[in-house]
Design a protein around this motif. Structure first.
Motif, PDB file in Angstrom:
ATOM      1  N   LEU A   5     -37.621   5.714 -20.289  1.00 49.08           N
ATOM      2  CA  LEU A   5     -37.004   5.284 -19.023  1.00 49.08           C
ATOM      3  C   LEU A   5     -37.135   3.775 -18.889  1.00 49.08           C
ATOM      4  O   LEU A   5     -38.230   3.232 -19.050  1.00 49.08           O
ATOM      5  N   PRO A   6     -36.029   3.087 -18.606  1.00 47.88           N
ATOM      6  CA  PRO A   6     -36.091   1.625 -18.542  1.00 47.88           C
ATOM      7  C   PRO A   6     -36.950   1.139 -17.376  1.00 47.88           C
ATOM      8  O   PRO A   6     -36.934   1.711 -16.290  1.00 47.88           O
ATOM      9  N   VAL A   7     -37.693   0.076 -17.626  1.00 45.35           N
ATOM     10  CA  VAL A   7     -38.544  -0.567 -16.623  1.00 45.35           C
ATOM     11  C   VAL A   7     -37.930  -1.938 -16.338  1.00 45.35           C
ATOM     12  O   VAL A   7     -37.527  -2.625 -17.275  1.00 45.35           O
ATOM     13  N   PRO A   8     -37.839  -2.379 -15.074  1.00 48.24           N
ATOM     14  CA  PRO A   8     -38.375  -1.719 -13.887  1.00 48.24           C
ATOM     15  C   PRO A   8     -37.410  -0.748 -13.212  1.00 48.24           C
ATOM     16  O   PRO A   8     -37.801  -0.123 -12.227  1.00 48.24           O
ATOM     17  N   ALA A   9     -36.173  -0.611 -13.736  1.00 49.44           N
ATOM     18  CA  ALA A   9     -35.166   0.178 -13.008  1.00 49.44           C
ATOM     19  C   ALA A   9     -35.668   1.590 -12.678  1.00 49.44           C
ATOM     20  O   ALA A   9     -35.527   2.067 -11.568  1.00 49.44           O
ATOM     21  N   ARG A  10     -36.255   2.265 -13.662  1.00 47.73           N
ATOM     22  CA  ARG A  10     -36.706   3.631 -13.404  1.00 47.73           C
ATOM     23  C   ARG A  10     -38.212   3.753 -13.592  1.00 47.73           C
ATOM     24  O   ARG A  10     -38.728   4.801 -13.996  1.00 47.73           O
ATOM     25  N   ILE A  37     -48.708  -5.844 -21.073  1.00 48.93           N
ATOM     26  CA  ILE A  37     -48.968  -4.566 -20.410  1.00 48.93           C
ATOM     27  C   ILE A  37     -48.484  -4.604 -18.962  1.00 48.93           C
ATOM     28  O   ILE A  37     -47.891  -3.645 -18.467  1.00 48.93           O
ATOM     29  N   ARG A  38     -48.677  -5.733 -18.296  1.00 52.84           N
ATOM     30  CA  ARG A  38     -48.181  -5.838 -16.914  1.00 52.84           C
ATOM     31  C   ARG A  38     -46.659  -5.722 -16.869  1.00 52.84           C
ATOM     32  O   ARG A  38     -46.101  -5.133 -15.943  1.00 52.84           O
ATOM     33  N   MET A  39     -45.994  -6.291 -17.868  1.00 54.45           N
ATOM     34  CA  MET A  39     -44.527  -6.158 -17.895  1.00 54.45           C
ATOM     35  C   MET A  39     -44.130  -4.709 -18.162  1.00 54.45           C
ATOM     36  O   MET A  39     -43.215  -4.178 -17.534  1.00 54.45           O
ATOM     37  N   LEU A  40     -44.837  -4.060 -19.081  1.00 58.64           N
ATOM     38  CA  LEU A  40     -44.509  -2.669 -19.407  1.00 58.64           C
ATOM     39  C   LEU A  40     -44.644  -1.777 -18.187  1.00 58.64           C
ATOM     40  O   LEU A  40     -43.874  -0.825 -18.004  1.00 58.64           O
ATOM     41  N   LEU A  41     -45.621  -2.093 -17.326  1.00 58.42           N
ATOM     42  CA  LEU A  41     -45.885  -1.255 -16.153  1.00 58.42           C
ATOM     43  C   LEU A  41     -45.089  -1.693 -14.924  1.00 58.42           C
ATOM     44  O   LEU A  41     -45.241  -1.129 -13.850  1.00 58.42           O
ATOM     45  N   THR A  82     -49.078   0.955  -9.650  1.00 60.85           N
ATOM     46  CA  THR A  82     -48.871   1.744 -10.869  1.00 60.85           C
ATOM     47  C   THR A  82     -49.168   3.222 -10.647  1.00 60.85           C
ATOM     48  O   THR A  82     -49.093   4.009 -11.587  1.00 60.85           O
ATOM     49  N   VAL A  83     -49.496   3.595  -9.401  1.00 60.43           N
ATOM     50  CA  VAL A  83     -49.744   5.039  -9.123  1.00 60.43           C
ATOM     51  C   VAL A  83     -48.558   5.940  -9.493  1.00 60.43           C
ATOM     52  O   VAL A  83     -48.789   6.984 -10.141  1.00 60.43           O
ATOM     53  N   PRO A  84     -47.331   5.604  -9.140  1.00 59.44           N
ATOM     54  CA  PRO A  84     -46.790   4.409  -8.534  1.00 59.44           C
ATOM     55  C   PRO A  84     -46.547   4.587  -7.038  1.00 59.44           C
ATOM     56  O   PRO A  84     -46.271   5.668  -6.567  1.00 59.44           O
ATOM     57  N   VAL A  85     -46.630   3.443  -6.328  1.00 68.56           N
ATOM     58  CA  VAL A  85     -46.163   3.377  -4.952  1.00 68.56           C
ATOM     59  C   VAL A  85     -45.021   2.368  -4.959  1.00 68.56           C
ATOM     60  O   VAL A  85     -45.197   1.241  -5.419  1.00 68.56           O
ATOM     61  N   ASP A  86     -43.871   2.812  -4.501  1.00 69.80           N
ATOM     62  CA  ASP A  86     -42.733   1.912  -4.411  1.00 69.80           C
ATOM     63  C   ASP A  86     -43.098   0.733  -3.503  1.00 69.80           C
ATOM     64  O   ASP A  86     -43.776   0.906  -2.490  1.00 69.80           O
ATOM     65  N   ARG A  87     -42.639  -0.468  -3.880  1.00 66.05           N
ATOM     66  CA  ARG A  87     -43.076  -1.647  -3.119  1.00 66.05           C
ATOM     67  C   ARG A  87     -42.598  -1.622  -1.675  1.00 66.05           C
ATOM     68  O   ARG A  87     -43.342  -2.005  -0.767  1.00 66.05           O
ATOM     69  N   ALA A  88     -41.373  -1.159  -1.453  1.00 67.54           N
ATOM     70  CA  ALA A  88     -40.867  -1.087  -0.079  1.00 67.54           C
ATOM     71  C   ALA A  88     -41.682  -0.067   0.717  1.00 67.54           C
ATOM     72  O   ALA A  88     -42.006  -0.285   1.887  1.00 67.54           O
ATOM     73  N   ARG A  89     -42.037   1.033   0.061  1.00 59.43           N
ATOM     74  CA  ARG A  89     -42.825   2.054   0.745  1.00 59.43           C
ATOM     75  C   ARG A  89     -44.205   1.494   1.101  1.00 59.43           C
ATOM     76  O   ARG A  89     -44.717   1.725   2.196  1.00 59.43           O
TER      77      ARG A  89
END
Lengths: 315, 292
Positions: free
Chosen positions: A72-77, A53-57, B123-130
């Motif tokens: 949408l591909p993770v982590p790219a998008r 689940i951590r990888m999926l998120l 996971t909110v998400p907040v971008d890490r750089a932000r």
């Protein structure tokens, strides 16, 4: 390595693998969670559910393999996808000195897409939905485990979601709370939200799941609709007779697998063989059939069969 | 209660996606500041920072400074109350202010990781750089806050006890009250910039661990080491490159005219430390597995 992006799947992975040092946490799993499904992600403690689940998120980077959320591909998008995903990962976590409500407001403040004008209304609605409105202004540190769990679920419901990922949502809840979470999952699913719910307690989720995936020691040992997964255990045919040796010989000749001989009965896995053919063959061979049953295993038996019975956590 | 009562319909999801994301929002920063300002520990820290100038002012008032102590701040206090905050800054810049920054910076990322809120923010998400940018901005404002907690009570106590006579600069000339206040504001901003550069080191260290107290101690150790290195004359070549070396140049703002060379060098060093360590924090944090 195959890539993923099937728009029909809410969650998808191909060969998803994670190693922590020499420890293999997740060993190349291919998840497929169709849109609109309630997917029960089952497995004993330490079987790799939470790491998956951590990888999926996008919290943990896979060692190998790919995954996608809502196409949408993770982590790219992941950023785009996560706005439409509510999640509860490995138990609740909030600032202890803030009230439950203030914690939710903080999470809402972090969301660039959230409308500040509706924050208060959405926070109250989410708290109400999990039955926490009365305790909203108490400090989080004063919450019981069940209340904390409810607050984490409320956080996942701050926005309308297309997908909810709930890792052990019933941990620490009393039976009443467990039932409420189950009915909440049911109502969300009826609304069209895809739900991926993990649990080590099968009975808690079995009733609401349309699909199941079963993990064991980092591997996905079964996956499909609830019906298909039940089927993979194979139904068992049982013949009660005074002539078990004779019956066993007939069954083996028919191609029944795993034939075992009892004192006055014979078991076997008939596979695709029609039960009536087996009975006809037995009668034709002159075996006195006193009773013939074909039973599908209960899911719990299947779960134990697939994941092992031991109390010890798999290393 | 049915799902439709609470959650907006599916079309709401679609319109939400269509709204177009805002690129900048101050809501998370405001939330950070409330979180920092609301902590009892931080409030107590501010009280300690503010207590030092007040104690100094009272101590000078009740004792008569002996002659021949040289032109240090303490002996100048009696002529102008604004010397109280200057004296307090020179006392607190070595230990108390960096200690306060260490606590805030140690908490910034490691604190969230420690209690697990980091995974929910991401996971909110907040971008890490932000997230790092917001955390760093809150630390910079925290630095200003800490300096203000020294300067404002110090100025108030000093003026109340010693009045607002002309200020004698270190060059011997006289400054009017308005000009003296302006010099004090510049000194506050200068030291805040120095502390903000120090906070960047802290932010980086905070991304290395999940233990906020451990991070805070490590950040403080960096500060102490720098002061020790700065005190070793054989390491003279190194001194101009230590982040804290030019902090002590802030009295140059009390010369007439202001001697800018060390101050500008100090600001350049601050900027370099801030950029390098923010980038190091980002490099560390961007790909980090969040397992807490």
């Amino acid at each position: 390595m195959s890539t993923v992006a099937d728009p029909g799947l809410a969650v998808e992975s191909a060969g998803l693998t994670k190693r922590f040092g020499s420890q293999l946490a997740v060993g190349g799993i291919d998840l497929a969670v169709p849109r609109g499904a309630v997917y029960g992600f089952l497995g004993p403690n330490g079987s790799g559910k939470t790491t998956t689940i951590r990888m999926l998120l996008g919290l943990v980077r896979p060692t190998a393999g790919t995954s996608a959320l809502l196409g949408l591909p993770v982590p790219a998008r992941a950023g785009e996808a996560l706005h439409r995903v509510g999640s509860l990962v490995e138990g609740p976590a909030f600032h202890p000195y803030l009230s439950g409500r203030a914690n939710l407001v903080r999470l809402d403040a972090a969301d660039l897409l959230a409308d500040p004008r509706t924050t208060s209304q959405r926070v109250d609605a989410a708290l109400d939905r999990v039955g926490l409105l009365a305790a909203a202004r108490k400090r989080y540190r004063a919450y019981s485990l069940g209340m904390r769990q409810r607050l984490a679920i409320a956080a996942a419901l701050l926005q309308p979601r297309d997908l909810l990922v709930l890792d052990e949502p019933t941990n620490g809840l009393d039976p009443q709370g467990t039932r409420e979470v189950r009915s909440l999952i049911g109502s969300l699913a009826a609304d069209g939200t895809t739900v991926l719910v993990s649990s080590h307690l099968l009975a808690e989720v079995e009733q609401v799941c349309s699909h199941l995936g079963i993990m064991r020691e980092g591997h996905l040992v079964a996956q499909g609709t609830a019906g298909e997964v039940r089927g993979t255990g194979g139904s068992t045919a049982r013949v009660r007779t005074e002539q078990p040796e004779e019956a066993a010989r007939v069954l083996v000749e028919l191609g029944v697998e795993k034939v075992t001989l009892g004192s006055s009965s014979v078991h076997g896995v008939p596979g695709d063989l029609a039960p009536e053919k087996i009975v006809a063959a037995l009668v034709y061979a002159g075996v006195g059939v006193q009773e013939f049953t074909v039973s599908t295993p209960r899911l719990e038996d299947l779960f134990v069969q697939l994941t092992g019975e031991g109390f010890d956590v798999s290393g | 209660m049915s799902a439709a009562d609470v959650l907006p319909s599916r079309s709401a999801t679609a319109s939400r996606q269509g709204e177009g994301r805002r690129l900048v929002s101050t809501r998370l920063l405001a939330s950070e500041l409330r979180l920092i300002g609301g902590r009892r520990r931080n409030q107590a820290g501010l009280v300690v920072l503010a207590a030092v100038p007040i104690m100094m002012a009272i101590a000078v008032k009740v004792s008569t400074p002996g002659p021949g102590d040289g032109p240090d701040f303490l002996s100048s206090i009696t002529s102008n109350g604004l010397f109280v905050p200057f004296a307090a800054l020179s006392v607190e810049i070595a230990m108390f202010l960096p200690l306060a920054m260490s606590m805030l910076a140690g908490d910034s990322v490691a604190g969230e990781a420690n209690i697990g809120t980091l995974r929910y923010l991401l996971t909110v998400p907040v971008d890490r750089a932000r997230l790092l940018a917001v955390k760093y901005a809150s630390l910079c404002l925290g630095a200003l806050w800490g300096v203000a907690a020294v300067v404002i009570p110090g100025a108030v106590a000093g003026i109340a006890l010693f009045g607002t006579g002309d200020m004698t600069t270190l060059s011997g000339s006289q400054l009017g009250f308005g000009a003296a206040v302006w010099r004090l504001v510049l000194a506050s901003l200068y030291l805040s910039a120095g502390l903000a550069a120090f906070a960047a080191i802290g932010l980086f260290i905070s991304t290395l661990t999940e233990q906020p107290i451990g991070a805070a101690i490590a950040i403080m150790v960096v500060n102490i080491l720098a002061w020790i290195l700065d005190a070793v004359p054989q390491l003279g070549w190194l001194h101009p490159w230590l982040f804290m070396h030019d902090w002590l140049a802030f009295p140059d703002l009390l010369r007439d005219p202001i001697q800018w060379s060390n101050l500008l060098h100090g600001l350049g060093i601050d900027l370099a430390y801030a950029v390098v360590f923010w980038l190091a924090a980002w490099a560390r944090f961007a790909g980090k597995d969040i397992t807490s």
